[in-house]
Design a protein around this motif. Structure first.
Motif, short mmCIF file in Angstrom:
data_model
loop_
_atom_site.label_atom_id
_atom_site.label_comp_id
_atom_site.label_asym_id
_atom_site.label_seq_id
_atom_site.Cartn_x
_atom_site.Cartn_y
_atom_site.Cartn_z
N GLN A 8 0.86 -1.17 0.00
CA GLN A 8 0.00 0.00 0.00
C GLN A 8 0.90 1.22 0.00
OE1 GLN A 8 -1.97 -0.95 3.69
NE2 GLN A 8 -3.93 -1.03 2.64
N TYR A 10 0.76 5.38 0.52
CA TYR A 10 0.01 6.54 0.99
C TYR A 10 0.84 7.79 0.74
CZ TYR A 10 -3.19 3.48 3.51
OH TYR A 10 -4.13 2.54 3.82
N GLY A 11 0.19 8.84 0.29
CA GLY A 11 0.83 10.13 0.18
C GLY A 11 0.53 10.95 1.43
N THR A 16 0.79 16.30 -1.06
CA THR A 16 -0.49 15.61 -1.01
C THR A 16 -1.61 16.55 -0.54
OG1 THR A 16 0.64 13.54 -0.55
CG2 THR A 16 -1.69 13.60 -0.06
N ARG A 17 -1.28 17.47 0.34
CA ARG A 17 -2.29 18.43 0.81
C ARG A 17 -2.59 19.50 -0.23
NH1 ARG A 17 0.85 17.94 5.56
NH2 ARG A 17 1.91 19.89 5.06
N ILE A 25 8.06 14.87 -2.51
CA ILE A 25 6.85 14.06 -2.39
C ILE A 25 7.11 13.05 -1.28
CG2 ILE A 25 5.32 12.43 -3.55
CD1 ILE A 25 6.15 13.77 -6.21
N ILE A 27 5.94 9.76 0.78
CA ILE A 27 5.07 8.59 0.70
C ILE A 27 5.39 7.61 1.82
CG2 ILE A 27 4.70 8.79 -1.80
CD1 ILE A 27 6.57 6.39 -2.17
N ALA A 74 -2.59 10.89 5.97
CA ALA A 74 -2.12 10.27 4.72
C ALA A 74 -3.30 9.74 3.91
CB ALA A 74 -1.14 9.15 5.03
N ARG A 75 -3.13 9.75 2.59
CA ARG A 75 -4.18 9.28 1.67
C ARG A 75 -3.66 8.14 0.82
NH1 ARG A 75 -5.77 14.93 -0.95
NH2 ARG A 75 -5.11 16.12 0.85
N LEU A 76 -4.48 7.11 0.71
CA LEU A 76 -4.12 5.95 -0.11
C LEU A 76 -4.04 6.35 -1.58
CD1 LEU A 76 -3.68 2.83 -0.12
CD2 LEU A 76 -6.12 2.64 -0.62
N VAL A 77 -2.89 6.04 -2.21
CA VAL A 77 -2.73 6.34 -3.63
C VAL A 77 -2.50 5.08 -4.48
CG1 VAL A 77 -1.94 8.71 -3.29
CG2 VAL A 77 -0.27 6.87 -3.37
N LEU A 78 -2.13 3.97 -3.83
CA LEU A 78 -1.90 2.73 -4.56
C LEU A 78 -2.08 1.55 -3.62
CD1 LEU A 78 -0.79 1.33 -7.21
CD2 LEU A 78 1.44 1.45 -6.11
#
Length: 84
Positions: A8, A10-11, A16-17, A25, A27, A74-78
């Protein structure tokens, strides 16, 4: 990167904000074994980028202990949502 279904990504941080000023960047990579992490990082660093990428890596247990995703926003990106 679809070959990395077992990690997984996360950004987090200023990029990301969506802040207008950022230098890199950030991650978070959550992995179950070191081979998964190595394979992902090998492919990541082959991608062209104008910005440096700062990587923090944790196992799912470490992330739960530190509560990193929630505390950093953090946000899931993959990858699959939540448990790897």
């Amino acid at each position: 990167m679809s070959a990395h279904a077992n990690v997984q990504v996360y950004g987090f941080g200023s990029f990301t904000r969506g802040e207008s000023k950022y230098r890199d960047i950030d991650i978070l990579v959550i992995y179950r074994n070191l081979e998964q992490l190595r394979a992902f990082l090998r492919d990541l660093y082959e991608l062209p980028s104008d910005l440096p990428v700062d990587v923090i890596s944790m196992t799912p247990e470490e992330e739960r202990h530190f509560d990193f995703i929630r505390s950093e926003g953090a946000r899931l990106v993959l990858g699959p949502a939540r448990e790897v």
